[in-house]
Write an enzyme that holds these catalytic residues in place. Structure first.
Site, PDB file in Angstrom:
ATOM      1  N   LYS A   1      22.696  27.359  -7.845  1.00 62.82           N
ATOM      2  CA  LYS A   1      22.341  28.786  -7.753  1.00 62.82           C
ATOM      3  C   LYS A   1      23.300  29.621  -8.610  1.00 62.82           C
ATOM      4  O   LYS A   1      22.883  30.549  -9.304  1.00 62.82           O
ATOM      5  CB  LYS A   1      22.392  29.260  -6.300  1.00 62.82           C
ATOM      6  CG  LYS A   1      21.155  28.833  -5.506  1.00 62.82           C
ATOM      7  CD  LYS A   1      21.309  29.047  -4.012  1.00 62.82           C
ATOM      8  CE  LYS A   1      20.153  28.409  -3.265  1.00 62.82           C
ATOM      9  NZ  LYS A   1      20.339  28.315  -1.826  1.00 62.82           N
TER      10      LYS A   1
ATOM     11  N   GLN B   1      24.409  30.259   2.585  1.00 60.87           N
ATOM     12  CA  GLN B   1      23.769  28.945   2.504  1.00 60.87           C
ATOM     13  C   GLN B   1      23.623  28.338   3.900  1.00 60.87           C
ATOM     14  O   GLN B   1      24.583  28.225   4.647  1.00 60.87           O
ATOM     15  CB  GLN B   1      24.612  28.021   1.602  1.00 60.87           C
ATOM     16  CG  GLN B   1      24.009  26.664   1.343  1.00 60.87           C
ATOM     17  CD  GLN B   1      22.714  26.724   0.531  1.00 60.87           C
ATOM     18  OE1 GLN B   1      22.600  27.471  -0.433  1.00 60.87           O
ATOM     19  NE2 GLN B   1      21.726  25.943   0.940  1.00 60.87           N
TER      20      GLN B   1
ATOM     21  N   ASP C   1      17.323  36.624   0.555  1.00 56.79           N
ATOM     22  CA  ASP C   1      16.588  35.479   1.132  1.00 56.79           C
ATOM     23  C   ASP C   1      15.413  35.961   1.997  1.00 56.79           C
ATOM     24  O   ASP C   1      14.545  35.177   2.357  1.00 56.79           O
ATOM     25  CB  ASP C   1      17.534  34.653   2.020  1.00 56.79           C
ATOM     26  CG  ASP C   1      17.907  33.332   1.370  1.00 56.79           C
ATOM     27  OD1 ASP C   1      17.195  32.900   0.434  1.00 56.79           O
ATOM     28  OD2 ASP C   1      18.907  32.722   1.804  1.00 56.79           O
TER      29      ASP C   1
END
Ligand code: NDP
Length: 297
Positions: free
Chosen positions: A54, A98, A121
């Site tokens: 990422k 994460q 997200d």
């Protein structure tokens, strides 16, 4: 009939290129780069790989990447204090924690601490609510990526019968809401669904997000249907000791029946990071109050 292959890798590359161009324009207008912060707690090897890729993708897309690593002994207070700092940092437009987190940390509490305007997200309950009522917010990356592939293939989805297999908060539920917004007639199937093959057989669009290798069989698919396979399952490979990735759909069989299908790997997978970058850029434009032509993304 042999299905057309939906090349998620190529689509994702195109999206990343468009994000990169708009990110360079953002820097000119705002006098700073759009910034994405990724927080990793612990040493999980798979999570470390995801975070690294990422970070690289963020930099390649002309954005600033901020990586924050905490040991797996980190307390909830330490993690929440870091998120609070990132919420207030004007150089940070998007924050991603994460998952999964070590067991002693409460995922819901952590996610709800992220500012909804930086929740790229789309997991914050405010963004889930915005999606549910059709307001502008952030949509989870994987289902939004699936929708992009579907619209690219089909254009207008109105009136089509869609079956989403799986009802997780991350994939199945937001996918069903996105398809409802597109005026599909949506059925959400799950582990308690009766006659799943019969339910799937009615669908013009099948999205499989289950986590069971090759569960969806060719004779469940209506001829010509579009099949989006979200599943990522590692199974024993042909050579001893080796593994390979398969989806939730029996690809070899389904591609003989479907109109179009995503492969695994190379289908939905690459879309997730591309949409994350897209969401981070959208966050940056919104945070600076700059207009962004959404059609470009
Ligand atoms: P979850 O485990 O959270 O949800 C799985 C869903 O599948 C549940 O709703 C469950 O039903 C349903 N299910 C389980 N067994 C059956 C069955 N026999 N018949 C019908 N439905 C069933 O998984 P996720 O949504 O997080 O992920 C799904 C898959 O997608 C996984 O393979 C994951 O690795 C992959 N994935 C891929 C991503 C990508 O980037 N391509 C991103 C995210 C996930 P119930 O609710 O009743 O238990």
């Amino acid at each position: 009939m042999t299905a057309q292959l939906i090349d998620g890798k190529a689509f994702a590359e195109g999206l990343r290129n468009r994000v990169s161009v708009l990110a360079a324009q953002f820097e000119q207008k705002a006098g700073r780069k759009a910034g994405l912060a990724v927080v990793l707690v612990g040493e999980d090897p798979a999570s470390q790989v995801y975070v690294r890729s990422k970070g690289k993708a963020t930099i390649a897309a002309h954005m600033a990447s901020f990586e924050h690593k905490l040991p797996d002994t980190a307390t909830e207070e330490e993690l929440l204090a870091l998120i609070d700092r990132l919420n207030r940092d004007p150089a940070v437009d998007g924050i991603l924690v994460q998952l999964p987190l070590p067991a002693h940390l409460d995922e819901q509490k952590v996610i709800s601490t992220i500012s909804p305007d930086k929740d790229v997200d789309g997991f914050h309950i405010i963004n889930a609510g915005r999606l549910a009522v059709g307001q502008e917010g952030f949509v989870p990356c994987t289902p939004l990526g699936c929708l992009m592939l579907l619209k690219d293939r089909l254009g207008d989805l109105a009136g089509l019968d869609a079956v989403v297999i799986g009802r997780s908060n991350i994939v199945g539920k937001p996918m069903a809401q996105l398809l409802t917004q597109e005026s599909c007639t949506v059925t959400v199937a799950h582990s308690r669904t009766k006659d799943l093959p019969g339910v799937v057989r009615r669908a013009d669009i099948v999205v499989a997000a289950v986590g069971r290798p090759e569960m969806v069989k060719a004779d469940w698919i209506k001829p010509g249907a579009i099949v989006i396979d979200v599943g990522i399952n590692r199974v024993p490979g042909a050579e001893e000791g080796k593994t390979r990735l398969v989806g939730d759909v029996d690809f070899a069989g389904a591609k003989e029946v479907a109109g179009a299908i995503t492969p695994v790997p190379g289908g939905v997978g690459p879309m997730t990071i591309a949409v994350l970058l897209r969401n981070a850029l959208v966050a940056a434009y919104r945070n600076e109050g700059l207009p962004l032509a959404m059609g470009a993304l």
